[in-house]
Design a protein around this motif. Structure first.
Motif, PDB file in Angstrom:
ATOM      1  N   VAL A   1       0.858  -1.181   0.000  1.00  0.00           N
ATOM      2  CA  VAL A   1       0.000   0.000   0.000  1.00  0.00           C
ATOM      3  C   VAL A   1       0.895   1.233   0.000  1.00  0.00           C
ATOM      4  N   GLY A   2       0.669   2.135  -0.959  1.00  0.00           N
ATOM      5  CA  GLY A   2       1.517   3.305  -1.089  1.00  0.00           C
ATOM      6  C   GLY A   2       0.763   4.606  -0.901  1.00  0.00           C
ATOM      7  N   ALA A   3       1.518   5.643  -0.569  1.00  0.00           N
ATOM      8  CA  ALA A   3       0.971   6.993  -0.463  1.00  0.00           C
ATOM      9  C   ALA A   3       2.096   7.987  -0.701  1.00  0.00           C
ATOM     10  N   GLY A   4       1.727   9.206  -1.051  1.00  0.00           N
ATOM     11  CA  GLY A   4       2.704  10.263  -1.225  1.00  0.00           C
ATOM     12  C   GLY A   4       2.962  10.973   0.087  1.00  0.00           C
ATOM     13  N   GLY A   5       4.217  11.220   0.379  1.00  0.00           N
ATOM     14  CA  GLY A   5       4.552  11.888   1.627  1.00  0.00           C
ATOM     15  C   GLY A   5       3.975  13.287   1.727  1.00  0.00           C
ATOM     16  N   ALA A   6       3.735  13.922   0.576  1.00  0.00           N
ATOM     17  CA  ALA A   6       3.178  15.273   0.559  1.00  0.00           C
ATOM     18  C   ALA A   6       1.685  15.277   0.236  1.00  0.00           C
ATOM     19  N   SER A   7       1.062  14.103   0.229  1.00  0.00           N
ATOM     20  CA  SER A   7      -0.374  14.025  -0.045  1.00  0.00           C
ATOM     21  C   SER A   7      -1.176  14.582   1.128  1.00  0.00           C
ATOM     22  N   HIS A   8      -2.461  14.777   0.875  1.00  0.00           N
ATOM     23  CA  HIS A   8      -3.372  15.193   1.933  1.00  0.00           C
ATOM     24  C   HIS A   8      -3.309  14.181   3.078  1.00  0.00           C
TER      25      HIS A   8
ATOM     26  N   ARG B   1      -5.672  -3.153   7.601  1.00  0.00           N
ATOM     27  CA  ARG B   1      -6.871  -3.974   7.445  1.00  0.00           C
ATOM     28  C   ARG B   1      -6.668  -5.170   6.520  1.00  0.00           C
ATOM     29  N   LEU B   2      -5.777  -5.033   5.549  1.00  0.00           N
ATOM     30  CA  LEU B   2      -5.542  -6.146   4.632  1.00  0.00           C
ATOM     31  C   LEU B   2      -4.758  -7.252   5.341  1.00  0.00           C
ATOM     32  N   PRO B   3      -5.036  -8.520   5.030  1.00  0.00           N
ATOM     33  CA  PRO B   3      -4.367  -9.624   5.731  1.00  0.00           C
ATOM     34  C   PRO B   3      -2.859  -9.680   5.530  1.00  0.00           C
ATOM     35  N   HIS B   4      -2.363  -9.305   4.342  1.00  0.00           N
ATOM     36  CA  HIS B   4      -0.933  -9.455   4.040  1.00  0.00           C
ATOM     37  C   HIS B   4      -0.441  -8.198   3.334  1.00  0.00           C
ATOM     38  N   ALA B   5      -0.248  -7.133   4.096  1.00  0.00           N
ATOM     39  CA  ALA B   5       0.097  -5.856   3.477  1.00  0.00           C
ATOM     40  C   ALA B   5       1.079  -5.069   4.331  1.00  0.00           C
ATOM     41  N   PHE B   6       1.800  -4.162   3.679  1.00  0.00           N
ATOM     42  CA  PHE B   6       2.583  -3.179   4.410  1.00  0.00           C
ATOM     43  C   PHE B   6       2.536  -1.856   3.670  1.00  0.00           C
ATOM     44  N   TYR B   7       2.895  -0.792   4.360  1.00  0.00           N
ATOM     45  CA  TYR B   7       2.707   0.581   3.883  1.00  0.00           C
ATOM     46  C   TYR B   7       4.051   1.209   3.570  1.00  0.00           C
ATOM     47  N   VAL B   8       4.112   1.937   2.432  1.00  0.00           N
ATOM     48  CA  VAL B   8       5.306   2.692   2.075  1.00  0.00           C
ATOM     49  C   VAL B   8       4.879   4.083   1.611  1.00  0.00           C
ATOM     50  N   GLU B   9       5.780   5.052   1.788  1.00  0.00           N
ATOM     51  CA  GLU B   9       5.539   6.415   1.321  1.00  0.00           C
ATOM     52  C   GLU B   9       6.590   6.800   0.298  1.00  0.00           C
ATOM     53  N   ILE B  10       6.172   7.612  -0.675  1.00  0.00           N
ATOM     54  CA  ILE B  10       7.102   8.225  -1.610  1.00  0.00           C
ATOM     55  C   ILE B  10       7.318   9.656  -1.133  1.00  0.00           C
ATOM     56  N   ALA B  11       8.502   9.919  -0.610  1.00  0.00           N
ATOM     57  CA  ALA B  11       8.792  11.218  -0.006  1.00  0.00           C
ATOM     58  C   ALA B  11       8.622  12.343  -1.020  1.00  0.00           C
ATOM     59  N   GLY B  12       7.940  13.407  -0.591  1.00  0.00           N
ATOM     60  CA  GLY B  12       7.789  14.590  -1.419  1.00  0.00           C
ATOM     61  C   GLY B  12       6.732  14.508  -2.496  1.00  0.00           C
ATOM     62  N   ALA B  13       6.113  13.356  -2.669  1.00  0.00           N
ATOM     63  CA  ALA B  13       5.126  13.174  -3.738  1.00  0.00           C
ATOM     64  C   ALA B  13       3.717  13.425  -3.229  1.00  0.00           C
ATOM     65  N   GLY B  14       2.858  13.836  -4.142  1.00  0.00           N
ATOM     66  CA  GLY B  14       1.443  13.943  -3.848  1.00  0.00           C
ATOM     67  C   GLY B  14       0.689  12.770  -4.445  1.00  0.00           C
ATOM     68  N   HIS B  15      -0.611  12.974  -4.691  1.00  0.00           N
ATOM     69  CA  HIS B  15      -1.429  11.877  -5.202  1.00  0.00           C
ATOM     70  C   HIS B  15      -0.956  11.411  -6.580  1.00  0.00           C
ATOM     71  N   GLY B  16      -0.489  12.342  -7.411  1.00  0.00           N
ATOM     72  CA  GLY B  16      -0.034  11.984  -8.760  1.00  0.00           C
ATOM     73  C   GLY B  16       1.428  11.610  -8.809  1.00  0.00           C
ATOM     74  N   ALA B  17       1.862  10.742  -7.925  1.00  0.00           N
ATOM     75  CA  ALA B  17       3.286  10.390  -7.823  1.00  0.00           C
ATOM     76  C   ALA B  17       3.824   9.762  -9.101  1.00  0.00           C
ATOM     77  N   HIS B  18       2.971   9.035  -9.832  1.00  0.00           N
ATOM     78  CA  HIS B  18       3.444   8.390 -11.065  1.00  0.00           C
ATOM     79  C   HIS B  18       3.818   9.414 -12.130  1.00  0.00           C
ATOM     80  N   LEU B  19       3.274  10.623 -12.012  1.00  0.00           N
ATOM     81  CA  LEU B  19       3.594  11.700 -12.948  1.00  0.00           C
ATOM     82  C   LEU B  19       4.746  12.574 -12.452  1.00  0.00           C
ATOM     83  N   SER B  20       4.721  12.908 -11.177  1.00  0.00           N
ATOM     84  CA  SER B  20       5.707  13.845 -10.643  1.00  0.00           C
ATOM     85  C   SER B  20       7.003  13.181 -10.193  1.00  0.00           C
ATOM     86  N   HIS B  21       6.923  11.914  -9.790  1.00  0.00           N
ATOM     87  CA  HIS B  21       8.082  11.198  -9.255  1.00  0.00           C
ATOM     88  C   HIS B  21       8.200   9.815  -9.921  1.00  0.00           C
ATOM     89  N   PRO B  22       8.436   9.780 -11.246  1.00  0.00           N
ATOM     90  CA  PRO B  22       8.442   8.484 -11.939  1.00  0.00           C
ATOM     91  C   PRO B  22       9.538   7.534 -11.467  1.00  0.00           C
TER      92      PRO B  22
END
Length: 257
Positions: free
Chosen positions: A201-208, A221-242
């Protein structure tokens, strides 16, 4: 593929022991937005497709339910011909991926869900969906598309669009409204307890902060998951931080294998 537009990049000598990757875009987005990420994954067999009702798949009709969206995803996964597949979804694309893993896990060995909406989470935010659906009540699907696009990219970007591009976005309103309405139904949200694959599960470090909180809760909540952040990125990380988003995709593959 069956009316769906697909982009694919494959290495000249793919490793048969590594899974293929299918990227799934979010609402009012398209496969082409993953282009820079795909170019940074040269050692993997990577595909991205325009979901039904968007971009080059506009004429394929409207996918009214999450189950239909999952069926399209599994058709793409099988079309790759790869024995195993990792699916990485951005925003609503991750919601589609979780439903596919829940209901029809053939070929799938791992998932990525980057800031993906799941209404059963206590931290779920529906601001964008509410705005678009309110606009649809007043002005129909085209109004919903414009309101949602303005929210995501800003008024200035919308106002700079060429007339043809603006018309293309407005035409995607039917699909946008269909999937946002489906999110409000109990059947339109994944049953997280049934997603038994490893999920990054991913999120942007600069997201809301609300988006990040939902991503953290989803990983819990997921049975087999972990969380990572992309530092400095917002929701559109695939565009701003490829570069960083490509590394996130690679982590999804590593978690699956």
């Amino acid at each position: 593929m069956d009316g769906l537009g697909v982009l694919r990049r494959r290495p000249e000598a793919p490793d048969p022991g590594r899974p293929a990757v299918v990227l799934v875009h979010g609402a009012m987005d398209r496969a082409a937005s993953f282009g820079r990420t795909m170019r940074r994954l040269g050692d993997l067999d990577v595909s991205a497709y325009d979901r039904r009702g968007y971009a080059t798949s506009l004429d394929a009709g409207t996918a009214v339910t999450l189950d239909e969206q999952a069926a399209d995803l599994m058709a793409i996964a099988e079309w790759t011909g790869a024995p195993t597949v990792v699916v990485v979804g951005h925003s609503f694309g991750g919601t589609v991926a979780m439903r596919a893993a829940e209901s029809d896990p053939r070929r799938l060995v791992g998932l990525g869900a980057f800031e993906s909406p799941v209404p059963t989470l206590a931290t779920y935010r529906s601001d964008g969906a509410d705005l678009a659906l309110d606009a649809a009540e007043a002005g129909g699907p085209p109004a919903a598309a414009e309101a949602f696009y303005r929210l995501v990219v800003g008024d200035a970007t919308w106002d700079r669009l060429r007339a043809a591009d603006r018309d293309a976005r407005l035409a995607e309103g039917d699909q946008l409204v269909a999937e946002l309405l489906d999110l409000r139904r109990p059947s339109g949200t994944p049953d997280l307890s049934r997603v038994q694959l490893p999920v990054v599960v991913g999120a942007g470090g600069a997201s809301h902060e609300g988006w990040k909180a939902s991503a953290v809760e989803l990983a819990e909540r997921l049975p087999h998951a972990f969380y990572v952040e992309i530092a400095g990125a917002g929701h559109g990380a695939h565009l701003s931080h490829p570069d960083e988003f490509a590394r996130y995709v690679q982590r999804c593959v590593d978690a699956a294998t």
